[in-house]
Scaffold this active site. Structure first.
Site, PDB file in Angstrom:
ATOM      1  N   GLU A  84       0.844  -1.209   0.000  1.00  0.00           N
ATOM      2  CA  GLU A  84       0.000   0.000   0.000  1.00  0.00           C
ATOM      3  C   GLU A  84       0.875   1.253   0.000  1.00  0.00           C
ATOM      4  O   GLU A  84       0.600   2.238  -0.716  1.00  0.00           O
ATOM      5  CB  GLU A  84      -0.892   0.015   1.249  1.00  0.00           C
ATOM      6  CG  GLU A  84      -2.094  -0.894   1.172  1.00  0.00           C
ATOM      7  CD  GLU A  84      -2.941  -0.800   2.420  1.00  0.00           C
ATOM      8  OE1 GLU A  84      -4.008  -1.432   2.459  1.00  0.00           O
ATOM      9  OE2 GLU A  84      -2.537  -0.081   3.387  1.00  0.00           O
ATOM     10  N   LEU A  85       1.911   1.207   0.801  1.00  0.00           N
ATOM     11  CA  LEU A  85       2.831   2.349   0.890  1.00  0.00           C
ATOM     12  C   LEU A  85       3.446   2.679  -0.471  1.00  0.00           C
ATOM     13  O   LEU A  85       3.519   3.851  -0.878  1.00  0.00           O
ATOM     14  CB  LEU A  85       3.924   2.047   1.915  1.00  0.00           C
ATOM     15  CG  LEU A  85       5.017   3.106   2.076  1.00  0.00           C
ATOM     16  CD1 LEU A  85       4.430   4.425   2.542  1.00  0.00           C
ATOM     17  CD2 LEU A  85       6.087   2.609   3.059  1.00  0.00           C
TER      18      LEU A  85
END
Length: 936
Positions: A84-85
């Site tokens: 996600e990052l």
């Protein structure tokens, strides 16, 4: 990075977090607070966790305006979170997504360096994945977000700490959502370029306090730029305010102390968004703002007291603060010590047309039927954005004939109140003396040399210098790099309307034809009519029609006032000037298309005369002795077709900078020596009877000779072009001898008839481009130019485009005085190569000109020290041979002329008539605008 201002966002916030750490505590409070504040946050409930980030999550990240990364102790234990990052940072780069960080129970340093408990969790995740490339990307991403300043909650993991952090985060998110870029300024032509330049001046990364000014004439767009700047930068300061239209809202009825009180109270009310703030002393601004990073914009400042009250010193404001001032008065900035100034220039022709079209057609280009009209209206508005906006809006939806009516009115009168009110404000703020100077420039002296204008008012020259400085500082005029006073067209219209609307008993300038006729009729146009006007300084007389009817009768005994300084009289009807024509104060005399046969008898004391223009005075046969005209700087005799001789005294006028004798088709005798001012221009095109040209001072800038019977030239004449700063153009002079051609071809900058590139140009080719290898920077080139079609009065441009080692090309503008050449011509010039050079450089030369001309061959000579030395020797030898040949021919001609003078004169007269009929069919054209004589 792509702009995010126009995207439609499905979610306001996406949160990236490790569920077990924060879902039931911190995150639940944050979700509830967002809901209360009307902020939509993506809900990941129901999405099954796996090793690969779900497509729904990827889409949610891309459709969110803000991503909040909640970095807890076990965040790095999830490959899902780390993926996600990566996606969040990709969206930040690609679409400008805002990224916020929350360090929840973890030290930012552990995130950056992957140390401590956070680092151990990260290592375990990497060991499970066993992908080195993915590990490096995760590590770089964690290092990046660890450096983003965010909320840090490490010792307060309790309900109070959670609540405080949640409130602050919700407020920050709301502020960021509210600070999205404004669309109010979308589509404003050229705005982005202005903002970039001003941002550079502001130097926002510097913690010093700075004051920056935006200057420019009224109507140029200073306030619009300032408002856009405020909108763009507001979110980078703790406090901001825009104090608009200070000129109009300037409080009156107060002493200086009371005035400063009122201005400071208004500023503080504005900056703190609180109405009715009252202060008890003038130090409150410093007390309240000295520790705050503030952005203050003061719009339309026109009085030094405004600056003293609102931004008296940079110590009043906290580190990193910026004060932006817009004004038309540069003197205020000097007095207040504001040195960082951005001057708003007029838009280019293309930008001006686009501005006009956006208001006239609501698009960036004109409709097909209005293309020509749109260009004309844009030109009439003088590229002033205010004029383009007002006139464009008024023409929207109108028919062609209505457009033409508006254009006709714009040429003579400014009937748009919105424009006049804005432009007239600065005029009305002037002192009476400066107002008078403004009006004189508007009526008489726009685009005139500043020194000439000062000479017109020599009896109060100190006031004029001061007045011109004030007009420049108020952006009412500009002084060009050539020293010309330039007033904008629309400001000029304002000045004329002021003159026209003045009460009759106050008028200092008469421009209305009927009023002038009434004055002359009351004076009965007797010989003493002008003498009865002792204060008459400037007189312009124009014909309203070029129909050959010169009805105005000038009595022979007419006396002009002694204090007359400027006299323009088109088609002056008498054969000579009146006997009682006192010239001692005259600065400029212009009598184009006059009926003069001579000016005056004997020698006149013309101690102040700087400019004389007798163009197209077809009957002028002789010039008087100019020995006492020692201040003369410009003499124009263009088209005086019966003038045979230039008086020898003109050759010794050492202040002449512009001497134009072109198309004097019977001219045969010129002074033996022309000793003129440095950097002077001498034009002798179309002097078809001229056979010999005298010595000329070698420090002049340009000599242009064309369509003559010239055969020999002096060494000093060609020495002009031997200097790289000078240009010698000898076109359509086909009788030049071999030695004269040889010496001209050795010059650095010159043109002459010819079709073969000299052998010394060892790099030659057919066509307009060639490539050589060289380690040198200086080159001399020769091109063969041929005419494809008639050029007329256009001045064709030439460019030498140079590309080194296949890099970016650079264009060098070359000045050649070529118009209607009748055969091939050789053109020589010098050019330097700029930039970094290596060994064995590949240098491409491409020569470019207009479509009416063709470059059929080109050559390049490398200017080594040896080639320069050889050129000097050859030049001396060739010029000596040319001079010897010239002296010999002059001796032979003297013997021949003494025997056959009568026959020679008859022969010359015949050819004079034939050349006149051939060569003077094109130069006759409209010389100047006749609007001075029209009725408003």
């Amino acid at each position: 990075m792509a702009s995010s201002s126009r995207r439609t966002w499905r979610y306001r916030v996406f949160t990236s977090f490790h569920g077990p750490d924060v879902r039931k505590t911190f995150l639940s409070h944050l979700r509830k607070q967002f809901s209360c504040n009307g902020i939509t946050m993506f809900d990941d409930q129901g999405i099954e966790r796996s090793h690969i980030i779900a497509p729904a999550l990827t889409q949610a990240i891309r459709e969110s305006r803000i991503s909040i990364i909640v970095l807890s102790k076990n965040y790095a234990s999830s490959g899902w979170c780390l993926d996600e990052l990566l996606e969040i940072l990709k969206c930040k780069e690609d679409i400008g997504q805002i990224v916020m960080t929350v360090f929840y129970g973890v030290d930012p340093a552990d995130v950056r360096k992957q140390t401590g408990h956070f680092g151990r969790a990260f290592k375990e995740t990497c060991d499970r994945r066993k992908t080195k490339e993915k590990e490096e990307r995760w590590s770089q991403a964690l290092e990046y977000v660890g450096n983003i300043a965010g909320e840090h909650l490490i010792n307060c993991l309790n309900d109070y700490g959670n609540a405080a952090m949640v409130d602050k985060i919700a407020t920050d998110v709301s502020n960021k959502l509210n600070a999205t870029p404004s669309k109010d300024f979308d589509g404003i032509v050229g705005l982005e370029a202005h903002l970039r330049e001003i941002e550079s001046l502001l130097d926002l990364d510097n913690d010093e306090v700075k004051m920056v000014a935006i200057t420019g004439p009224a109507g140029i767009g200073k306030s619009t730029i300032a408002r856009a700047l405020h909108s763009l930068l507001s979110n980078r300061f703790q406090l901001t305010c825009f104090v608009d239209n200070l000129r109009v809202t300037y409080p009156t009825g107060f002493d200086e102390y009371g005035l400063k009180y009122r201005l400071q109270e208004e500023l503080l009310s504005n900056i703190f968004k609180q109405d009715g703030i009252r202060i008890c002393h003038l130090g409150v601004i410093e007390e309240r703002l000295h520790d705050q990073r503030v952005l203050i914009i003061l719009d339309d400042v026109n009085n030094i007291r405004q600056l003293e009250a609102l931004a008296g010193d940079i110590t009043w404001f906290g580190p990193g603060s910026r004060v932006v001032v817009t004004t038309e008065n540069k003197e205020l900035l000097q007095r207040h010590g504001i040195n960082n100034t951005y001057h708003v220039e007029f838009p280019s022709r293309g930008e001006a047309l686009e501005i006009f079209c956006r208001y006239a057609f609501r698009q960036s280009y004109p409709h097909d039927r209005f293309k020509v009209l749109a260009f004309k209206v844009t030109k009439l508005c003088g590229n002033l954005p205010l004029g383009l906006r007002v006139v464009g809006s008024s023409l929207r939806g109108k028919k062609v004939d209505e457009w033409e009516d508006v254009m006709n009115r714009l040429e003579t009168i400014l009937d748009h109140q919105d424009i006049e009110q804005v432009l007239r404000v600065d005029y009305e703020s002037l002192h009476e003396t400066e107002q008078s100077l403004f009006l004189h420039i508007a009526v008489f002296f726009n685009r005139n040399d500043a020194d000439l204008v000062k000479a017109m008012f020599t009896d109060n020259s100190s006031d004029i210098k001061h007045g011109l400085k004030i007009l420049v500082n108020r952006s009412l005029i500009d002084v060009s790099t050539k020293g010309e006073i330039v007033m904008h067209k629309l400001l000029q219209q304002v000045g004329r309307q002021v003159v026209h609307k003045e009460a009759p008993w106050k008028r200092r300038i008469l421009t209305d034809a009927q009023v002038i006729c009434d004055v002359l009729e009351r004076a009965k146009m007797c010989p003493r009519a002008f003498k009865r006007m002792p204060n008459l300084r400037f007189l312009k007389v124009y014909k309203s029609k070029d129909d050959g009817n010169d009805l105005l009768h000038i009595p022979e005994e007419t006396e002009f006032p002694r204090r007359l300084r400027l006299l323009h009289w088109k088609a002056y009807p008498r054969k000579s000037l009146p006997l009682r024509f006192y010239l001692e104060n005259l600065v400029e005399l212009k009598m184009r298309h006059s009926h003069l046969q001579k000016l005056w008898e004997g020698t006149q004391a013309l101690t102040n005369l700087k400019k004389m223009d007798l163009s197209w005075s077809f009957n002028l046969k002789e010039l008087p002795d100019f020995s006492n005209t020692t201040m003369l700087e410009s003499l124009v005799l263009r088209g005086c077709k019966n003038l045979v001789e230039i008086h020898s005294s003109i050759g010794n006028l050492r202040k002449i900078e512009f001497l134009q004798m072109s198309f004097c088709v019977k001219l045969q005798v010129v002074p033996a020596l022309f000793n003129l001012a440095p950097l002077a221009f001498v034009g002798m095109e179309g002097c078809s009877q001229l056979r010999n040209f005298s010595d000329i001072s070698t420090n002049i800038r340009t000599l242009s000779i064309a369509d003559t019977m010239l055969e020999k030239i002096s060494k000093s004449t060609v020495s002009l072009a031997f200097d790289s700063e000078s240009s010698c153009s000898i076109t359509n002079c086909f009788k030049l001898g071999r030695e004269a051609r040889r010496v001209i071809q050795l010059s650095l900058r010159a043109c002459l008839p010819g079709r073969k590139i000299p052998a010394k140009f060892d790099h030659r080719t057919i066509g307009n481009a060639l490539t050589i290898r060289s380690d040198f920077r200086e080159f001399r080139f020769c091109i063969v130019v041929s005419r494809k079609q008639y050029i007329g009065e256009l001045k064709p441009e030439f460019f030498c485009r140079i590309r080194v080692n296949k890099g970016c090309p650079t264009d060098h503008h070359i000045h050649f005085h070529l118009r209607n050449i009748r055969a091939e011509h050789l053109c020589f010039s010098l050019v330097d190569v700029h930039g970094w050079l290596e060994q064995g450089n590949e240098i491409m030369f491409e020569f470019i000109t207009c479509q009416e001309l063709e470059i059929i061959a080109c050559g390049v000579q490398i200017m080594t020290e040896e080639s320069k030395r050889r050129r000097m020797i050859e030049f001396d030898e060739a010029s000596k041979a040319s001079q010897d040949s010239r002296d010999s021919e002059l001796r032979d001609r003297l013997i021949c002329d003494s025997k056959e003078n009568g026959i020679a004169e008859t022969h010359t007269g015949c050819w004079s008539w034939i050349l006149l009929s051939l060569d003077l069919s094109h130069p006759m054209r409209s010389i100047a605008s006749l609007f001075w004589g029209r009725r408003p």
